[in-house]
Design an enzyme around this catalytic site. Sequence first.
Site, mmCIF file in Angstrom:
data_model
loop_
_atom_site.group_PDB
_atom_site.id
_atom_site.type_symbol
_atom_site.label_atom_id
_atom_site.label_comp_id
_atom_site.label_asym_id
_atom_site.label_seq_id
_atom_site.Cartn_x
_atom_site.Cartn_y
_atom_site.Cartn_z
ATOM 1 N N ASP A 292 0.842 -1.193 0.000
ATOM 2 C CA ASP A 292 0.000 0.000 0.000
ATOM 3 C C ASP A 292 0.883 1.250 0.000
ATOM 4 O OD1 ASP A 292 -1.966 1.896 0.377
ATOM 5 O OD2 ASP A 292 -2.136 1.522 2.541
ATOM 6 N N ASP B 183 -4.108 3.954 2.791
ATOM 7 C CA ASP B 183 -5.541 3.678 3.002
ATOM 8 C C ASP B 183 -5.784 2.217 3.399
ATOM 9 O OD1 ASP B 183 -5.160 2.302 0.672
ATOM 10 O OD2 ASP B 183 -6.783 3.267 -0.446
ATOM 11 N N ASP C 158 -1.949 -1.134 -3.680
ATOM 12 C CA ASP C 158 -2.285 -0.385 -4.897
ATOM 13 C C ASP C 158 -1.175 -0.474 -5.935
ATOM 14 O OD1 ASP C 158 -0.355 1.389 -3.835
ATOM 15 O OD2 ASP C 158 -1.911 2.410 -2.660
ATOM 16 N N ASP D 147 -5.435 -10.043 -15.805
ATOM 17 C CA ASP D 147 -6.480 -11.034 -15.557
ATOM 18 C C ASP D 147 -7.687 -10.654 -16.418
ATOM 19 O OD1 ASP D 147 -7.998 -13.072 -14.119
ATOM 20 O OD2 ASP D 147 -6.645 -12.702 -12.439
ATOM 21 N N ASP E 82 -9.783 -15.977 -16.603
ATOM 22 C CA ASP E 82 -10.531 -16.508 -15.472
ATOM 23 C C ASP E 82 -11.692 -17.396 -15.921
ATOM 24 O OD1 ASP E 82 -11.057 -16.174 -12.497
ATOM 25 O OD2 ASP E 82 -12.999 -15.558 -13.281
ATOM 26 N N GLU F 76 -7.724 -20.421 -16.994
ATOM 27 C CA GLU F 76 -8.066 -21.141 -15.772
ATOM 28 C C GLU F 76 -9.228 -22.080 -16.089
ATOM 29 O OE1 GLU F 76 -10.025 -21.108 -11.549
ATOM 30 O OE2 GLU F 76 -10.763 -19.969 -13.242
ATOM 31 N N HIS G 78 -4.349 -17.194 -5.126
ATOM 32 C CA HIS G 78 -5.187 -16.397 -4.227
ATOM 33 C C HIS G 78 -6.473 -17.116 -3.834
ATOM 34 C CE1 HIS G 78 -6.832 -16.009 -8.162
ATOM 35 N NE2 HIS G 78 -7.902 -15.404 -7.700
ATOM 36 N N ASP G 79 -6.732 -18.297 -4.405
ATOM 37 C CA ASP G 79 -7.941 -19.064 -4.076
ATOM 38 C C ASP G 79 -7.640 -20.260 -3.181
ATOM 39 O OD1 ASP G 79 -9.497 -17.429 -5.725
ATOM 40 O OD2 ASP G 79 -9.225 -18.729 -7.468
HETATM 41 O O1 ISL Z 1 -14.752 -24.636 -10.021
HETATM 42 C C1 ISL Z 1 -14.341 -24.096 -9.069
HETATM 43 C C2 ISL Z 1 -14.827 -24.368 -7.712
HETATM 44 O O2 ISL Z 1 -15.055 -25.728 -7.560
HETATM 45 C C3 ISL Z 1 -13.286 -23.120 -9.120
HETATM 46 O O3 ISL Z 1 -12.042 -23.676 -9.267
HETATM 47 C C4 ISL Z 1 -13.513 -21.993 -10.052
HETATM 48 O O4 ISL Z 1 -13.150 -22.283 -11.344
HETATM 49 C C5 ISL Z 1 -12.687 -20.922 -9.523
HETATM 50 O O5 ISL Z 1 -13.181 -20.617 -8.254
HETATM 51 C C6 ISL Z 1 -12.682 -19.686 -10.388
HETATM 52 O O6 ISL Z 1 -11.913 -18.759 -9.711
HETATM 53 C C7 ISL Z 1 -11.758 -17.537 -10.307
HETATM 54 O O7 ISL Z 1 -12.991 -16.911 -10.562
HETATM 55 C C8 ISL Z 1 -13.738 -16.542 -9.422
HETATM 56 C C9 ISL Z 1 -12.910 -15.745 -8.420
HETATM 57 O O8 ISL Z 1 -13.606 -15.618 -7.217
HETATM 58 C C10 ISL Z 1 -11.575 -16.403 -8.154
HETATM 59 O O9 ISL Z 1 -10.806 -15.598 -7.291
HETATM 60 C C11 ISL Z 1 -10.908 -16.624 -9.470
HETATM 61 O O10 ISL Z 1 -9.619 -17.163 -9.361
HETATM 62 C C12 ISL Z 1 -14.881 -15.719 -9.898
HETATM 63 O O11 ISL Z 1 -14.411 -14.730 -10.769
#
Ligand code: ISL
Length: 562
Positions: A22, A26, A30, A99, A199, A252, A328-329
């Site tokens: 950051d 804030d 960023d 992305d 995505d 993805e 990040h997921d």
């Molecule tokens: O199928 C899924 C869940 O079982 C996921 O792997 C899905 O494909 C994934 O969550 C997609 O993620 C992406 O798109 C989402 C976002 O929240 C994630 O951060 C991003 O990586 C919606 O845009």
Amino acid sequence: DPDRSWWKESVVYQIYPRSFNDSDGDGIGDLRGITQKADYLDELGIDVVWLCPVYDSPQEDNGYDIRDYRAIDPEFGTMADWEALRDALHDRDVRLVMDLVVNHTSAEHEWFQRSRREEAGYEDYYHWVEGSPDEPPNNWESFFGGSAWSYDETRGAWYLHLFHGNQPDLNWRNPRVRESVTELIRWWLDKDVDGFRMDALNPLSKPAGYPDGDPDGDVVGEEQFFNGPRLEEYLSEIVETTSGRDAMTVAEMSHTDVDTAASYLGDDGVGLGMLFQSAHMEVDAGPDGIWDPSGPGEFDLPTFKRVMDRCQEGLRGRGWNAVFLGNHDQPRIVSRFGDDGEYRRESATLLATFLLTLSGTPYVYQGDEIGMTNAAFESLDEIDDVETIGAVEALTRRDGVDSFADVAHLVNYWSRDHARTPMQWSDEAHAGFTDGDPWFPVNDNYGEINVEKERSREDSVWHYYRRLIELRHDTDALVYGEYDLLLPDHPSVYAYTRTLGGERLLVVLNWSDAAATFEPEAIEPEAIEPADVETLAGNYDESPTDPMSSAFRPYEAAVYQI
Ligand code: ISL
């Protein structure tokens, strides 16, 4: 050589902008904050930055809900800040990949606002179905829990959202939607981006009539909307738009088996550069998916090897891999696949060795290069992630969960928030991430785990990543060599070779907290001559010089030329 390309030889670094750095106090990371760290990225040695969404957005899914594809969210800065970041990276020979989120938009996107009012030309931008407000059009579920349909009072119809209710799915059957996407891809290419991480591409094509899904599926409807009837056609259009622009593309595509993946990749397939598969992200799921109350399951190394092998061996000669362990997921990799206690350093560097010596382009997620760990959540109030919140709500409805204690094991294992705690730069307040109040609390262990400390010690996780990235750059066999798994059933040793022409590398990983030996017969018929073995990398002071007759220590990893 036409099979060579810069993106195959690259190491990608993923930035989650909100949590990276950051610059203005804030509390939200960023673009200027990233630019301030351009030298940091350059010194680590990475080649490409994949920037998670920074577009104008109501931020209900941290930017994966886009309101305007051609504007920067004020939380992250301005278009001029974005251009300055791009230039700072390009000056250092680091490429920038954006992305691209085009399965859905934010409900606040102008297209959706027009569509719900049925303005001419926008009526069919999304998936609308008329019917009684009491009964959704089919049984499909959202990834974030609950029905995938919401009723819109303005239009008096249902709309489809495979993710959050504020993320309506675009209707790709409509050629105007596809043209709009083509235009925005061109617009960013003209701004000199080097490619896209795309995505959620596998659910773009929904079958006509929206047939019900198997009610017992992990996510009801998935067999209907994943890899749907017209997906190849849509992917071809995307590829067509990016081709001739020297752009890197990585799609993805969870829930895509290796043969289907191959059909989308390379010159023999649709032409995507690479894609993220996610089977290895489910090896530790419960029997009924990751949010199964009885889960999470055990991490079993031979199973993990088998799953990894489906892509490593399975795409050989058929397509290029995108290799990742975290993003990040997902939970933090050292907490999930390693040991974030006693052997944090050893297991984090073992995972680095693995990530950077497999076949395919490696993706390093921010913070993994210093061995950042999961957080510990004690109540739902501490959670920000819409997926976790939706999953807990669904468990509450379905399984009668009524307190955090009932789901604490799942939340603390799976929450996407683990990967979203701010980057730990130093031992100053808020880990040096911000001068203000961070949007999400910094992990308590920042005094122990931070960039400054890591960089000051030669034997740190950070320096190990830097050296392995350099090794990959210097070693063609690590990029283009064939991958062959050894010892598929060994419970704790993960070993493989990479072979290119006359050059052969051996990678030995002791994926456990107990000593283990690597049995040489595994590599017959060509036995290894100890005299010819050269150690290229190792995560202990001195690696065993003879891999066949030595015990590997807990989480010991070594790379040899044999
Ligand atoms: O199928 C899924 C869940 O079982 C996921 O792997 C899905 O494909 C994934 O969550 C997609 O993620 C992406 O798109 C989402 C976002 O929240 C994630 O951060 C991003 O990586 C919606 O845009």
